[in-house]
Design a protein around this motif. Structure first.
Motif, PDB file in Angstrom:
ATOM      1  N   LYS A  37       0.807  -1.228   0.000  1.00  0.00           N
ATOM      2  CA  LYS A  37       0.000   0.000   0.000  1.00  0.00           C
ATOM      3  C   LYS A  37       0.838   1.274   0.000  1.00  0.00           C
ATOM      4  O   LYS A  37       0.507   2.241  -0.672  1.00  0.00           O
ATOM      5  CB  LYS A  37      -0.952   0.022   1.201  1.00  0.00           C
ATOM      6  CG  LYS A  37      -2.032  -1.022   1.122  1.00  0.00           C
ATOM      7  CD  LYS A  37      -2.966  -0.722  -0.022  1.00  0.00           C
ATOM      8  CE  LYS A  37      -4.063  -1.769  -0.119  1.00  0.00           C
ATOM      9  NZ  LYS A  37      -4.850  -1.634  -1.331  1.00  0.00           N
ATOM     10  N   GLN A  38       1.929   1.295   0.760  1.00  0.00           N
ATOM     11  CA  GLN A  38       2.689   2.529   0.906  1.00  0.00           C
ATOM     12  C   GLN A  38       3.851   2.661  -0.072  1.00  0.00           C
ATOM     13  O   GLN A  38       4.399   3.749  -0.216  1.00  0.00           O
ATOM     14  CB  GLN A  38       3.208   2.656   2.337  1.00  0.00           C
ATOM     15  CG  GLN A  38       2.096   2.833   3.325  1.00  0.00           C
ATOM     16  CD  GLN A  38       2.601   3.036   4.743  1.00  0.00           C
ATOM     17  OE1 GLN A  38       3.799   3.102   5.001  1.00  0.00           O
ATOM     18  NE2 GLN A  38       1.684   3.132   5.681  1.00  0.00           N
ATOM     19  N   GLU A  41       2.128   0.095  -4.538  1.00  0.00           N
ATOM     20  CA  GLU A  41       0.895   0.648  -5.114  1.00  0.00           C
ATOM     21  C   GLU A  41       1.046   2.126  -5.460  1.00  0.00           C
ATOM     22  O   GLU A  41       0.677   2.549  -6.559  1.00  0.00           O
ATOM     23  CB  GLU A  41      -0.265   0.438  -4.153  1.00  0.00           C
ATOM     24  CG  GLU A  41      -1.603   0.907  -4.718  1.00  0.00           C
ATOM     25  CD  GLU A  41      -2.749   0.603  -3.791  1.00  0.00           C
ATOM     26  OE1 GLU A  41      -3.487  -0.346  -4.077  1.00  0.00           O
ATOM     27  OE2 GLU A  41      -2.886   1.316  -2.763  1.00  0.00           O
ATOM     28  N   LYS A  42       1.594   2.905  -4.546  1.00  0.00           N
ATOM     29  CA  LYS A  42       1.783   4.343  -4.812  1.00  0.00           C
ATOM     30  C   LYS A  42       2.664   4.566  -6.037  1.00  0.00           C
ATOM     31  O   LYS A  42       2.369   5.422  -6.871  1.00  0.00           O
ATOM     32  CB  LYS A  42       2.390   5.042  -3.594  1.00  0.00           C
ATOM     33  CG  LYS A  42       1.402   5.304  -2.511  1.00  0.00           C
ATOM     34  CD  LYS A  42       2.025   6.120  -1.394  1.00  0.00           C
ATOM     35  CE  LYS A  42       0.991   6.417  -0.336  1.00  0.00           C
ATOM     36  NZ  LYS A  42       1.498   7.300   0.694  1.00  0.00           N
ATOM     37  N   SER A  43       3.739   3.800  -6.157  1.00  0.00           N
ATOM     38  CA  SER A  43       4.648   3.956  -7.296  1.00  0.00           C
ATOM     39  C   SER A  43       3.955   3.623  -8.613  1.00  0.00           C
ATOM     40  O   SER A  43       4.090   4.347  -9.603  1.00  0.00           O
ATOM     41  CB  SER A  43       5.876   3.063  -7.130  1.00  0.00           C
ATOM     42  OG  SER A  43       6.619   3.465  -6.018  1.00  0.00           O
ATOM     43  N   LEU A  45       0.623   3.559  -9.262  1.00  0.00           N
ATOM     44  CA  LEU A  45      -0.454   4.509  -9.554  1.00  0.00           C
ATOM     45  C   LEU A  45       0.087   5.853 -10.033  1.00  0.00           C
ATOM     46  O   LEU A  45      -0.511   6.494 -10.904  1.00  0.00           O
ATOM     47  CB  LEU A  45      -1.345   4.694  -8.318  1.00  0.00           C
ATOM     48  CG  LEU A  45      -2.105   3.455  -7.842  1.00  0.00           C
ATOM     49  CD1 LEU A  45      -2.910   3.774  -6.586  1.00  0.00           C
ATOM     50  CD2 LEU A  45      -2.999   2.892  -8.923  1.00  0.00           C
ATOM     51  N   ASN A  46       1.204   6.300  -9.481  1.00  0.00           N
ATOM     52  CA  ASN A  46       1.812   7.557  -9.931  1.00  0.00           C
ATOM     53  C   ASN A  46       2.413   7.432 -11.325  1.00  0.00           C
ATOM     54  O   ASN A  46       2.353   8.371 -12.112  1.00  0.00           O
ATOM     55  CB  ASN A  46       2.893   8.017  -8.947  1.00  0.00           C
ATOM     56  CG  ASN A  46       2.301   8.588  -7.683  1.00  0.00           C
ATOM     57  OD1 ASN A  46       1.183   9.089  -7.664  1.00  0.00           O
ATOM     58  ND2 ASN A  46       3.041   8.498  -6.590  1.00  0.00           N
ATOM     59  N   GLU A  53      -6.033   0.235  -9.442  1.00  0.00           N
ATOM     60  CA  GLU A  53      -5.975  -0.686  -8.314  1.00  0.00           C
ATOM     61  C   GLU A  53      -4.817  -1.658  -8.513  1.00  0.00           C
ATOM     62  O   GLU A  53      -4.548  -2.097  -9.620  1.00  0.00           O
ATOM     63  CB  GLU A  53      -7.296  -1.466  -8.234  1.00  0.00           C
ATOM     64  CG  GLU A  53      -7.445  -2.356  -7.051  1.00  0.00           C
ATOM     65  CD  GLU A  53      -8.805  -3.033  -6.994  1.00  0.00           C
ATOM     66  OE1 GLU A  53      -9.139  -3.530  -5.909  1.00  0.00           O
ATOM     67  OE2 GLU A  53      -9.518  -3.088  -8.015  1.00  0.00           O
TER      68      GLU A  53
END
Length: 79
Positions: A37-38, A41-43, A45-46, A53
């Motif tokens: 999640k931290q 996923e952040k990488s 999605l950016n 998702e």
């Protein structure tokens, strides 16, 4: 991830969802969901706005080199 002998593999991208699998030391690690999640996923999605998702398909209870490994005797030291 690499310091724990871990890695992430992108398995598929479908309908805006990325399917990944964690391996090595990340497989079975109690912090895998936080890493997902931290970090992962952040990488993703950016970097790829079309992905909405990220789904972890890892079987965290099995593997050749999971982070959690039983005692060498195969028994818990607390038994």
């Amino acid at each position: 991830m690499a310091t724990h002998g871990g890695y992430v593999a992108l398995l598929d991208v479908r309908d805006g969802r990325a399917f990944i699998r964690l391996g090595g030391g990340c497989q079975g690690c109690g912090m895998a969901s936080v890493t997902l999640k931290q970090g992962i996923e952040k990488s993703i999605l950016n970097a790829v706005p079309e992905i909405t998702e990220v789904l972890d398909t890892t079987d965290h209870a099995s593997g050749q080199n999971p982070f959690y490994q039983p005692a060498k005797s195969g028994q818990s030291p607390f038994d």
